[in-house]
Design a protein around this motif. Structure first.
Motif, PDB file in Angstrom:
ATOM      1  N   GLY A  83       3.110   5.241  -7.062  1.00  0.00           N
ATOM      2  CA  GLY A  83       2.732   6.038  -8.221  1.00  0.00           C
ATOM      3  C   GLY A  83       1.461   6.796  -7.898  1.00  0.00           C
ATOM      4  N   HIS A  84       0.813   7.334  -8.935  1.00  0.00           N
ATOM      5  CA  HIS A  84      -0.412   8.110  -8.735  1.00  0.00           C
ATOM      6  C   HIS A  84      -1.502   7.228  -8.134  1.00  0.00           C
ATOM      7  CE1 HIS A  84      -3.395  11.183  -9.264  1.00  0.00           C
ATOM      8  NE2 HIS A  84      -4.157  10.346  -9.949  1.00  0.00           N
ATOM      9  N   LEU A  85      -1.926   7.586  -6.918  1.00  0.00           N
ATOM     10  CA  LEU A  85      -2.938   6.840  -6.168  1.00  0.00           C
ATOM     11  C   LEU A  85      -2.591   5.364  -5.999  1.00  0.00           C
ATOM     12  CD1 LEU A  85      -6.274   8.405  -7.472  1.00  0.00           C
ATOM     13  CD2 LEU A  85      -5.077   8.884  -5.333  1.00  0.00           C
ATOM     14  N   ALA A  86      -1.317   5.060  -5.986  1.00  0.00           N
ATOM     15  CA  ALA A  86      -0.862   3.677  -5.786  1.00  0.00           C
ATOM     16  C   ALA A  86       0.107   3.650  -4.610  1.00  0.00           C
ATOM     17  CB  ALA A  86      -0.179   3.156  -7.039  1.00  0.00           C
ATOM     18  N   TYR A  87      -0.205   2.832  -3.615  1.00  0.00           N
ATOM     19  CA  TYR A  87       0.586   2.768  -2.399  1.00  0.00           C
ATOM     20  C   TYR A  87       0.793   1.318  -1.985  1.00  0.00           C
ATOM     21  CZ  TYR A  87      -0.717   7.658  -2.091  1.00  0.00           C
ATOM     22  OH  TYR A  87      -0.889   8.989  -2.361  1.00  0.00           O
ATOM     23  N   LYS A  88       1.854   1.102  -1.258  1.00  0.00           N
ATOM     24  CA  LYS A  88       2.117  -0.203  -0.660  1.00  0.00           C
ATOM     25  C   LYS A  88       2.134   0.003   0.847  1.00  0.00           C
ATOM     26  CE  LYS A  88       5.626  -3.790  -0.210  1.00  0.00           C
ATOM     27  NZ  LYS A  88       7.016  -4.139  -0.523  1.00  0.00           N
ATOM     28  N   ALA A  89       1.283  -0.729   1.554  1.00  0.00           N
ATOM     29  CA  ALA A  89       1.244  -0.642   3.009  1.00  0.00           C
ATOM     30  C   ALA A  89       2.020  -1.807   3.600  1.00  0.00           C
ATOM     31  CB  ALA A  89      -0.199  -0.674   3.504  1.00  0.00           C
ATOM     32  N   GLU A  90       2.856  -1.501   4.566  1.00  0.00           N
ATOM     33  CA  GLU A  90       3.628  -2.521   5.262  1.00  0.00           C
ATOM     34  C   GLU A  90       3.226  -2.500   6.735  1.00  0.00           C
ATOM     35  OE1 GLU A  90       7.829  -2.406   4.307  1.00  0.00           O
ATOM     36  OE2 GLU A  90       7.348  -1.478   2.378  1.00  0.00           O
ATOM     37  N   VAL A  91       2.812  -3.660   7.224  1.00  0.00           N
ATOM     38  CA  VAL A  91       2.330  -3.780   8.595  1.00  0.00           C
ATOM     39  C   VAL A  91       3.378  -4.510   9.424  1.00  0.00           C
ATOM     40  CG1 VAL A  91       0.455  -4.603  10.074  1.00  0.00           C
ATOM     41  CG2 VAL A  91      -0.031  -3.902   7.709  1.00  0.00           C
TER      42      VAL A  91
END
Length: 136
Positions: A83-91
């Protein structure tokens, strides 16, 4: 840019000079992190070819050489927008290269990067734009 600087992120744009690598290598040897795009290759850059969804795909060789020279692992980190300025990082799992990698080891590392990318894209197909020249 101010948002990144406030978070302690320094963006460096490389000019294509052979000395650029020394700056990046010094940064890594100090124990700092370095983020590089691997899904786009600058014209004239050296590459290793792997396969992405069955198609030949270039991976910047500089990324692999820096990891080998510094001893730093390559950590594929891929993000999806929530969403707005919302991210999920996957390593993904670290990819390690010896200090003096063989051609086969460089090719295997390039493929491991692409395998991590493919795994991410299977789950988040709408989260990547493949920019290609018009008519290509």
């Amino acid at each position: 840019m101010a948002f990144r600087e406030k978070a302690g992120v320094k963006v460096v744009h490389l000019a294509g000079d052979s000395m650029d690598a020394l700056t990046l290598l010094s940064h890594l040897r100090r124990g700092a992190a370095l983020a590089m795009q691997f899904d786009r290759v600058m014209p004239g850059a050296r590459v290793r070819e792997g396969r992405l969804f069955g198609e030949k795909w270039p991976v910047p060789e500089g990324l692999l050489r820096l990891a080998a020279a510094s001893g730093a692992p390559i950590l594929p980190v891929l993000t999806s927008r929530l969403g707005h300025l919302a991210y999920k990082a996957e390593v993904s799992a670290p990819i390690r290269l010896p200090r003096r990698p063989t051609e086969a080891e460089l090719d295997a590392a390039a493929q491991a990067v692409l395998d991590a990318f493919a795994s991410f894209l299977r789950q988040h197909a709408t989260q990547w734009f493949h920019f290609v020249p018009r008519g290509a």
